[in-house]
Enzyme design. Structure first.
Site, PDB file in Angstrom:
ATOM      1  CD  GLU A  47      -2.245   1.399   3.153  1.00 29.96           C
ATOM      2  OE1 GLU A  47      -3.430   2.046   3.313  1.00 29.96           O
ATOM      3  OE2 GLU A  47      -1.562   0.875   3.809  1.00 29.96           O
ATOM      4  CG  ASN A 110      -4.949   3.853   0.424  1.00 27.73           C
ATOM      5  OD1 ASN A 110      -4.127   3.475  -0.335  1.00 27.73           O
ATOM      6  ND2 ASN A 110      -4.586   4.020   1.483  1.00 27.73           N
ATOM      7  CE  LYS A 127      -7.227   1.280   3.976  1.00 31.06           C
ATOM      8  NZ  LYS A 127      -5.973   1.767   4.741  1.00 31.06           N
ATOM      9  CD  GLU A 146      -5.250   4.907   5.792  1.00 29.69           C
ATOM     10  OE1 GLU A 146      -5.793   4.424   4.728  1.00 29.69           O
ATOM     11  OE2 GLU A 146      -4.818   3.851   6.747  1.00 29.69           O
ATOM     12  CB  CYS A 172      -3.973  -1.367   4.777  1.00 29.66           C
ATOM     13  SG  CYS A 172      -3.422  -1.403   6.443  1.00 29.66           S
ATOM     14  CG  ASN A 197       2.244   1.467   4.587  1.00 30.68           C
ATOM     15  OD1 ASN A 197       3.237   2.171   4.764  1.00 30.68           O
ATOM     16  ND2 ASN A 197       1.446   1.149   3.346  1.00 30.68           N
TER      17      ASN A 197
END
Length: 311
Positions: A47, A110, A127, A146, A172, A197
């Site tokens: 990611e 993302n 994402k 995020e 993730c 991550n």
């Protein structure tokens, strides 16, 4: 005749804040070549693989935030990676921060893409399950913003045909949600892959820190088994700008067994020869969706809660 494919996961060690995309891409190409040397034809990268994990910092200037995002893919920095993939005949899955104009406005996602053995982008995923928070929280040793820098993905969980295999993607936190796996499993995904991550310390629930690797592997193994798919996860790992990131990049079989796992906190390639037809044994004998599912009893899963979830 079995359908065997050599799959690889390319784990990335820490990326410094000052490190350029060009420097990172050289590392990615080196691992792509190593994977090709082992006979792999598909590689999974982490990611946000082109930069350090920038959501750990609080920024107010949108122009500064946007410097972490890619406005096109491939671009000048990443084009050598695509060229190397085409030359080597190796496809890949790559995560990055995407800035795009859609619906008359600038949007931030993302994102990850899947690229085939000719270097062509075949599919994209954005994402959906964004973790963290949207405002600065002083008690944290680093932030996890995020929800501030990205919006939830708007592409669903698509499955793409990539060089004869059905491939789906997660990013993730998505791997922890069974719905992620099931939606792709229902579409016949044979490979479900993505990057992460994941810090080894979670400030809101530090009592769970010792379980980080367990929960990561549990999610990967259960998701693979319950959907009869090969699960591949690539981490960004090691001490990155003061935050220790989780290792244990992994390849899981459709039986839930771990067939390969990283053993370092550095750039590392793991690989395994994977029989795509092994997916069928689980899907036909254990979890035959067409024969055994009872979706009329699952409606609560997709309903929006009318009451707040109790603390």
């Amino acid at each position: 005749m079995t359908r065997k494919i050599n799959l690889a996961v390319a784990q990335l060690g820490p990326i410094a804040r000052a490190e350029t995309r060009e420097q990172v891409v050289k590392r990615l190409i080196a691992m792509l070549k190593e994977a090709a040397g082992r006979g792999s034809t598909f590689v999974v990268f982490p990611e946000l693989a082109l930069t350090t994990f920038f959501p750990r910092w609080y920024f107010e200037d949108q122009a500064e935030i946007d410097t972490w995002f890619e406005t096109e893919m491939p671009n000048a920095a990443t084009r050598p990676l695509f060229a190397a993939a085409a030359e080597l005949g190796v496809g890949f899955n790559l995560g990055y921060a995407e800035l795009v104009e859609e619906d008359g406005r600038i949007r931030h996602f993302n994102t990850s893409i899947v690229v085939d053995t000719t270097g062509k982008i075949v599919g994209k995923y954005r994402k959906i399950h964004l973790p963290g928070h949207s405002e600065y929280e002083a008690y944290r040793p680093w932030q996890h913003l995020e929800k501030r820098y990205f919006e939830p993905g708007n592409l669903g969980f698509p499955v793409y045909e990539v060089d004869g295999a059905k491939v789906g993607m997660f990013i993730c936190n998505d791997r922890r949600w069974p719905e992620t796996w099931r939606v792709m499993g229902l579409q016949g995904a044979e490979i479900i892959c993505g990057g992460y991550n994941t810090p080894t310390h979670n400030p809101p629930v530090p009592q769970h820190d010792h379980l980080n690797s367990f929960h990561h592997l549990l999610s990967m193994q259960a998701g693979s088994y319950q959907n009869g798919a090969w699960g591949l996860a690539s981490g960004k790992v090691g001490m990155e700008e003061g935050s220790m990131l989780l290792g244990h990049s992994v390849i899981c079989a459709p039986t839930g067994e771990i067939v390969a796992m990283s053993s370092t906190l550095e750039d590392e390639v793991i690989a395994a020869v994977c029989d795509l037809d092994a997916c069928r044994a689980i899907r036909e004998q254990m979890f035959n969706f067409k024969l055994h599912r009872q979706p009329q009893n699952y409606t609560l899963i997709s309903e929006v809660a009318s009451e707040p979830v109790p603390a």
